[in-house]
Enzyme design. Structure first.
Site, PDB file in Angstrom:
ATOM      1  N   GLU A   1      -8.512  14.845  -4.532  1.00 30.08           N
ATOM      2  CA  GLU A   1      -8.910  16.140  -5.093  1.00 30.08           C
ATOM      3  C   GLU A   1      -9.333  17.080  -3.971  1.00 30.08           C
ATOM      4  OE1 GLU A   1     -12.277  18.240  -7.963  1.00 30.08           O
ATOM      5  OE2 GLU A   1     -11.989  16.065  -8.035  1.00 30.08           O
TER       6      GLU A   1
ATOM      7  N   LYS B   1     -19.158  -1.252 -17.492  1.00 30.75           N
ATOM      8  CA  LYS B   1     -17.980  -0.379 -17.521  1.00 30.75           C
ATOM      9  C   LYS B   1     -17.855   0.415 -18.823  1.00 30.75           C
ATOM     10  CE  LYS B   1     -15.310  -3.360 -14.400  1.00 30.75           C
ATOM     11  NZ  LYS B   1     -16.264  -4.457 -14.222  1.00 30.75           N
TER      12      LYS B   1
ATOM     13  N   ASP C   1     -16.176  -1.501  -7.204  1.00 32.55           N
ATOM     14  CA  ASP C   1     -15.340  -1.554  -8.407  1.00 32.55           C
ATOM     15  C   ASP C   1     -15.255  -0.150  -8.994  1.00 32.55           C
ATOM     16  OD1 ASP C   1     -14.123  -1.952 -10.843  1.00 32.55           O
ATOM     17  OD2 ASP C   1     -15.294  -3.733 -11.361  1.00 32.55           O
TER      18      ASP C   1
ATOM     19  N   HIS D   1     -10.901  26.520  -5.124  1.00 34.42           N
ATOM     20  CA  HIS D   1      -9.883  25.550  -5.527  1.00 34.42           C
ATOM     21  C   HIS D   1      -8.477  26.079  -5.268  1.00 34.42           C
ATOM     22  CE1 HIS D   1     -11.580  21.911  -7.449  1.00 34.42           C
ATOM     23  NE2 HIS D   1     -12.685  22.651  -7.475  1.00 34.42           N
TER      24      HIS D   1
END
Length: 584
Positions: A263, A395, A471, A569
């Site tokens: 990004e 998670k 993770d 951006h």
């Protein structure tokens, strides 16, 4: 069109096998020498073994009942004993056949010898290669080649970069994988060469799908390092650029924070936040809690029995006994507390323990299993339904993590001087405070978020996690964060803080031991386990994550308050290529 030699120098000599093992034909098996079909022989000796065992046990029980000496045996007992040993030997040999065959037919590490230079040269015309459309009408068949000639992979047809050249034996294995006679997942164990297995699996996949993998790198990666711990059935690796934000001045130390992301603007924005924090004297972080959780679910016949176990587990008088049982699993895992919740006859037990420098999911799971086995003695009617009952909670966004915490709970704060807010962040203290209240607090409440009272904590957490071998899926709960801003020093300066109750990180195990991720941990000074204080490195990493989130929140909120988000951006997150020219 001029032909191009793929291999002509002696250092690039092709290798040929001493003998070719055909994987298309069934190998000779020890069971082929049996007088009857294998399944009949197995059934006969299984029946014989259990029959004679039953007969001998019954006979000896009768002798004990009648006080007859056991060494006095009849003819039928002698025959039974001989049959017992015969069937036992057969069954031991039967279960060992597969193991013996795996040793007999495993390719030897010394399977390759050098070949003359003239035999390893293959012509491939550029015009033929360029006429093959990528991903369409892929012809998986290869032209006939002279014996012992290396075979060019299908990827070579799409890409002229030098890649692994497959041999004639590899071609036979590829055909077997495509035909389904050799499972793709077994290549590493059959070949004993992880990189070669990945190359063969990759080529077979291209032939099966008719799609090119030319953009997915194969070379330059240690496939041995991921075997059995990080990734199964590899065919290459994905390249993710790593940028550096910082230096981040945190608790008096400077950190260069590695961030793996695709990004645009993310690293630049976080870097601007680091600059504002550094010029203001740095940030301070405090570790509030450190404990990984696992919550099995068990069931009883009645709700009363479930309540009995709940009261037993939460009784302080029983904690020491349970701790001794739990702590057997690891020298670092130490039980901290157990909290329970009941749903009818079902009981959810949330164990929390310290895990040293490991993230600790496996460590706490082993300790929980020890306790469950121990409890089975006093609660034999307890039915363990699962080692994880989602009360952990891993998670998934969960209120229990937001309230109780999971992993490392950290708060990080900084006071940004007013003139730096105006000069570096291009906004004002008043605008930031107002926007934070309306966006991060009120707006998030309107959306009904759970732990998401922030601008983009997940962005920074994910980037640091990928760079350091954490993770990535645990970004879900690790990104729980509330960002607070208020004016201080008579409204002149800005106080900003982030509170993150469930940062789940480790500096040993999993992806942290891969070369690239290990290098990023080393950059932060937290590589591996701490030799002085167990768990110090993982706790330091958690505070760095919180500090980076603080910098990211400060910069993004400033860009929003100043109306710079879209322009930045468009500048950093858009390609400068002329799309119309590139597509023509």
């Amino acid at each position: 069109m001029e032909a191009k030699w793929l291999s002509s120098a002696k250092p690039a000599q092709a290798l040929k096998p001493k003998k070719t093992v055909s994987f298309d034909e069934d190998p000779i098996k020890a069971s082929d020498e049996l007088p009857l079909p294998l399944h009949i022989m197995n059934a006969f000796f299984f029946t014989l073994f259990f029959s004679v065992v039953y007969f001998l046990l019954s006979s000896w029980r009768e002798k004990i009942r009648t006080s007859t000496p056991l060494h006095v045996v009849t003819f039928s007992e002698i025959v039974s004993i001989m049959a017992f040993f015969a069937s036992f030997i057969y069954l031991m040999a039967f279960f060992g056949i597969e193991f013996v065959q795996s040793l007999v037919f495993r390719p030897s590490p010394d399977v390759w010898i050098s070949e003359d230079e003239e035999e390893d040269e293959v012509l491939l015309r550029k015009e033929d290669a360029r006429n093959v459309p990528c991903g369409q009408d892929l012809d998986c068949s290869l032209p006939p080649l002279p014996p012992q000639t290396p075979i060019v992979t299908a990827q070579k047809m799409f890409d002229e970069k030098p890649l692994t050249v497959l041999t004639e034996e590899d071609e036979e294995i590829i055909k077997s994988v495509v035909a389904g006679t050799i499972p793709s997942y077994s290549l590493e164990s059959k070949l004993g060469d992880c990189k070669r297995a990945a190359a063969i699996r990759r080529e077979a996949l291209q032939r099966l799908t008719g799609k090119s993998l030319s953009g997915l790198p194969l070379e330059g990666f240690d496939y041995e390092s991921i075997l059995g711990q990080c990734c199964e059935m590899p065919i290459g690796y994905v390249q993710i650029p790593v940028g550096i934000a910082g230096p981040l001045l945190l608790n008096g130390r400077e950190f260069s924070v590695p961030m793996a992301t695709t990004e645009g603007c993310l690293v630049a924005s976080t870097n601007r936040g680091c600059k504002a924090i550094h010029l203001s004297g740095g940030a301070t972080s405090v570790l509030l809690k450190d404990g990984m959780t696992r919550a099995p679910v068990v069931r009883f016949g009645t709700a009363k029995r479930a309540a009995d176990l709940k009261l037993y587990l939460e009784d302080p008088n029983n904690f020491e006994t349970l701790s001794v049982v739990f702590n057997r699993s690891s020298r670092f895992g130490r039980l901290q507390c157990i909290k329970c919740a009941i749903a009818g006859k079902n009981l959810y037990m949330r164990f929390t323990c310290s895990t040293g420098d490991a993230m600790g999911m496996n460590m706490v799971s082993k300790g929980v299993q020890n306790v469950l086995d121990f409890l089975q003695t006093d609660f034999p009617d307890m039915d363990v339904l699962g080692i994880s009952g989602n009360f952990c909670s891993d998670k998934k966004p969960a209120a229990v993590n937001w309230i109780e915490g999971r992993g490392k709970s950290v708060v990080c704060e900084a006071i940004i001087k007013g003139d730096l807010v105006r000069k570096v962040l291009k906004t004002s203290v008043e605008s930031l405070v107002e926007l934070n209240m309306l966006k991060n607090l009120t707006g998030s409440a309107m959306a009904g978020v759970l732990g998401g009272f922030n601008a983009h904590a997940s962005n920074i957490v994910s980037a640091v996690y990928i760079a350091t071998g954490q993770d990535p899926a645990q970004n879900v709960e690790s990104s729980h964060c509330i960002t607070m801003m208020e004016a201080v020093n008579n409204g002149e300066d800005l106080h900003i803080s982030v509170t993150m109750p469930s940062i789940e990180v480790g500096t040993v195990g999993g992806g942290t031991q891969l070369a690239s991720q290990s290098a990023c941990l080393n950059l932060l000074g937290v590589k591996g386990a701490s030799k002085e204080v167990p768990g110090a490195n993982s706790r330091m990493l958690a505070t760095v994550v919180a500090g980076a989130v603080l910098a990211g929140e400060l910069s993004l909120m400033s860009a929003l308050a100043a109306g710079q988000l879209v322009n930045s951006h468009m500048k950093y997150n858009r390609s400068s290529k002329d799309v119309s020219k590139a597509s023509s």
